[in-house]
Enzyme design. Structure first.
Site, short mmCIF file in Angstrom:
data_model
loop_
_atom_site.label_atom_id
_atom_site.label_comp_id
_atom_site.label_asym_id
_atom_site.label_seq_id
_atom_site.Cartn_x
_atom_site.Cartn_y
_atom_site.Cartn_z
N GLU A 178 37.82 33.85 40.51
CA GLU A 178 37.58 34.62 40.05
C GLU A 178 37.17 34.67 38.49
OE1 GLU A 178 39.57 34.31 37.23
OE2 GLU A 178 40.32 32.40 38.34
N GLU A 321 37.46 30.63 38.56
CA GLU A 321 36.27 30.79 39.40
C GLU A 321 36.12 30.43 40.66
OE1 GLU A 321 33.00 28.76 37.16
OE2 GLU A 321 33.25 29.82 35.29
#
Lengths: 354, 354
Positions: A178, A321
Site C-alpha cells: 500500500e 508498499e
C-alpha cells in the site's frame, strides 16, 4: 448475493490432513528431519492451501493499493499529502523500493488507484500499468467524521475481491502492499477499535515523526474513535468509520484469494490491518495467509498475535508498499522448491538416520 | 612468509567513514529515512567492505567444504559416517538442499573435498565439479587424540585461503557451507574451548539425536577437551586438537577473503565455528562478515554475540551445507540493489519530509 457475501460464503478451512502428507514427503528428502525449519512449514502450508500434493508457484504478484486520507490534514505524517500521487508515479516508473525488490525477486507489481486524491489522467505519462479503481478522491478526515460511507466501504472491499478474481490462475501467489500518506493513523485506529487497547499502545512513529508529533497523532486517533464510535462487533462499521480505501482493498483481496484457495503474503503494518478486518469478518482466512515480516511499527505484533501468525523475516522494515512481501514471497517459494526439487534418500542413495 | 601469515598481515579494518557516505545516498532515496532497516545496513556494510561508493554484486559463490571426523566412531550423530561422501555425490548431482536454494538464489556452489574419508576417483561419475583439496582421509577421533597435526591444520586453512584467491573477482560475494557427519561435535568443542563455557551449555542435538545420545555426545566432548587440553590463547592449537578440516577450510576462506576486502556470508553453527577461529586469529575479520541466520543449534548464539554479529534471518534452520547463506546472500544483494537502483527524491520529483 453481492461479491462480499459470495466470497465469505466460499472460504473453507484448509485440509489439515495434508500437512501430514506433505511432511511425509519432506521427511523422505536428503536432510535430517525438520532441519529446514520454517521452509518446510511454508511448503506444508502451500500444499494445504492449494489442496495439491505437488503445488508450484508459477507467478508472484504484489498489489500496491494507493489511497489518500483526509486525516493527513491533521499533520499526523512527516510527509505532505501530495507524496501519495508522486509515489504512484514513482511506482509506475520503476524507481520505488517495491519496484527494486520486486525485480530482485521476480515479482510483478500491480499499482491500484483505489482512492488517491489526484487525477492521474491529467498527466502526460504512460498510465497503462496503473489499475484505475478509484472509489473516492481520498477519505474523509476521521477526526471530523467517518472515513467512508458504508457504500464506499463495501465498494473498496469489492475492488480487492475483483482483483483476486481477475488475476487468479494456477500456481499464483499474491502479495499485498500500500501507499497512502497518513495511513498508519487509520491503521492504529482500527487496531485500537478491534483490540480494545488504548491508541498510545498501538501507535508508532510511522514514516518518522517527532515525539511531539507522535503525541498529537495519538490524540487525533483518540478523538477519531470518540467521535465515530466504531462498533467492534461489526468489522465493516470499524473499517468504514476509521479505516481507508487501500486498507479495504487489501481486506477484499485477501477474502477473494481465500475464497479461491490462493495464498496471500501480507506485508507490514497497514497490510496487516487490512488482514485483521478480513480475519474479523471470517477467521478462516488466516489459513491462507503468510505474514511477511515483523514491522518496527508498534501495534503490528498485537495483530499478528491475535491472528496467530508468525512473521517470516525481521529486518526492521517500516516502508510498506509491499517491500516486506516481496522478500517473504521468495522464501515461501524457496520452501516449495525444497519440497519439489530435493532428491529423496532413495533416489540419491543416501543412508537414512539410524 | 606462508599463506596464513600473509593473509593475516593483509587484513585491514574497513573505513567506517564510508558508512556515513553510504547513508547519505540512502537518505536521498524515495523512502522515509531508515525505513528499509537492515537492507540499508547491508548496503552500508558492502560499501565499507569494498571501499567502493557504488559497489555491485556480480557473482555469488558458496563453498561447501566436506570432511570426515574420527569422532563419528563414538556414535555422536544420528547418521552413519558414509553419509558424508554420499552427500558430496548428492551435491554434485544437484539434489541436496543447498543445490535447490542456490539455484533459487542464482548462487554457484563449489563443493570442496578437504577431508572426506572416501576415494571419489573410484566412482564412475562426473567429478569435474568437485574441487579436490583433500588434506586427510578424515580427522582423528578427538576422544582419543588430536583431530589434526599442526601441519594438517595449517594446510586445511591454506586450502580456504587459496580458494579465496582463486575465485576473487570484482563484485564477488562468498558464502560458506559444510558437510561432515559428526561435525557439530568438534564445533561445540571449539566453542567450549574458546568461551570457557561447559560443553553442555554449547552443545545441541545436531541432526536430531535422542536425549540419551545427547548426554553421550556431551560426555565425548568433555573427554576430548580433557584429553587434548587445547590452549585457548592459541587458536591454531584449538582448531587442530578439537576441530576439523572443513572448519579450518572455512577459517581460511574468511581470512583470505578479508585480506582481499571481499564479503563473506557465514552459514550456521559449523560455519560460525570456522569464523570464530578466524576471529580469534584476527578480530578485524568481523568487518567482512554477514551472519546468515540464527541456527536452532545451541551454542550458535554464544559465538554470534562474542563476535558482535546479528543474524539476518531466523527460520529454525539446522541443515548446514550453506543453505542459510544461500538465503541470506539474496537479502544482502537486495539491500545493495535498493542502494543502487532506487530513484532519489530529486529524480522522481517526490517531496521530502518536512
Amino acid at each position: 448475493m453481492g461479491l462480499l457475501d459470495n466470497a465469505l460464503d466460499n472460504i473453507e478451512k484448509i485440509d489439515e490432513s495434508l500437512f501430514v502428507k506433505a511432511q511425509e514427503r519432506l521427511d523422505s528428502l536428503t536432510k535430517p528431519r525438520g532441519s529446514l525449519g520454517r521452509l518446510e512449514e511454508f511448503a506444508r502450508q502451500m500444499v494445504a492451501i492449494t489442496g495439491e500434493l505437488r503445488p508450484v508457484i508459477n507467478k508472484k504478484i504484489i498489489f500496491t493499493f494507493a489511497g489518500d486520507h483526509g486525516v493527513a490534514d491533521e499533520g499526523v505524517s512527516a510527509f505532505p499529502k501530495e507524496v501519495t500521487p508522486q509515489m504512484v508515479i514513482n511506482f509506475l516508473q520503476g524507481g520505488a523500493g517495491i519496484n527494486v525488490l520486486a525485480r530482485h525477486g521476480g515479482v510483478e507489481v500491480v499499482v491500484v488507484d483505489i482512492g488517491v486524491d489526484f487525477d492521474f489522467g491529467s498527466l502526460d505519462i504512460d498510465l497503462s500499468k496503473l489499475k484505475s479503481k478509484k472509489v473516492v478522491n481520498g477519505t474523509g478526515n476521521i477526526r471530523k467524521g467517518p472515513a467512508m460511507t458504508p457504500e464506499e466501504t463495501i465498494r473498496s472491499i469489492e475492488v480487492g475481491i475483483e482483483l483476486a478474481g481477475e488475476y487468479a490462475s494456477e500456481g499464483i501467489i499474491f502479495g499485498t502492499g500500500e501507499m497512502g500518506i497518513a495511513n498508519t493513523t487509520p491503521s492504529s485506529a482500527l487496531i485500537s477499535a478491534f483490540s480494545g487497547r488504548r491508541p498510545v499502545e498501538v501507535t508508532g512513529h510511522g514514516t518518522g515523526i517527532t515525539d511531539e508529533a507522535f503525541a498529537h497523532k495519538v490524540k487525533v486517533i483518540e478523538d477519531a474513535l470518540a467521535l465515530n464510535k466504531p462498533n467492534n462487533k461489526d468489522p465493516l462499521d470499524v473499517l468504514g468509520k476509521v479505516g481507508g480505501t487501500e486498507i479495504a482493498g487489501i481486506t477484499g483481496l485477501i477474502l477473494g484469494a481465500a475464497a479461491r484457495r490462493l495464498p496471500v503474503v501480507i506485508d507490514g503494518f497497514i497490510s496487516t490491518a487490512g488482514a485483521l478486518v478480513a480475519y474479523e469478518l471470517c477467521p478462516t482466512v488466516k489459513d491462507y495467509l503468510f505474514a511477511a515480516h515483523r514491522s518496527v511499527e508498534k501495534g503490528h505484533e498485537v495483530m499478528l498475535d491475535h491472528m496467530g501468525l508468525r512473521p517470516i523475516v525481521d529486518l526492521d522494515l517500516r516502508l510498506g508498499e509491499g517491500t516486506g512481501a516481496a522478500i517473504a514471497m521468495g522464501l515461501v517459494e524457496a520452501g516449495l522448491k525444497i519440497y519439489n526439487e530435493m532428491a529423496t534418500f532413495g533416489d540419491a542413495g543416501v543412508s537414512e538416520e539410524a
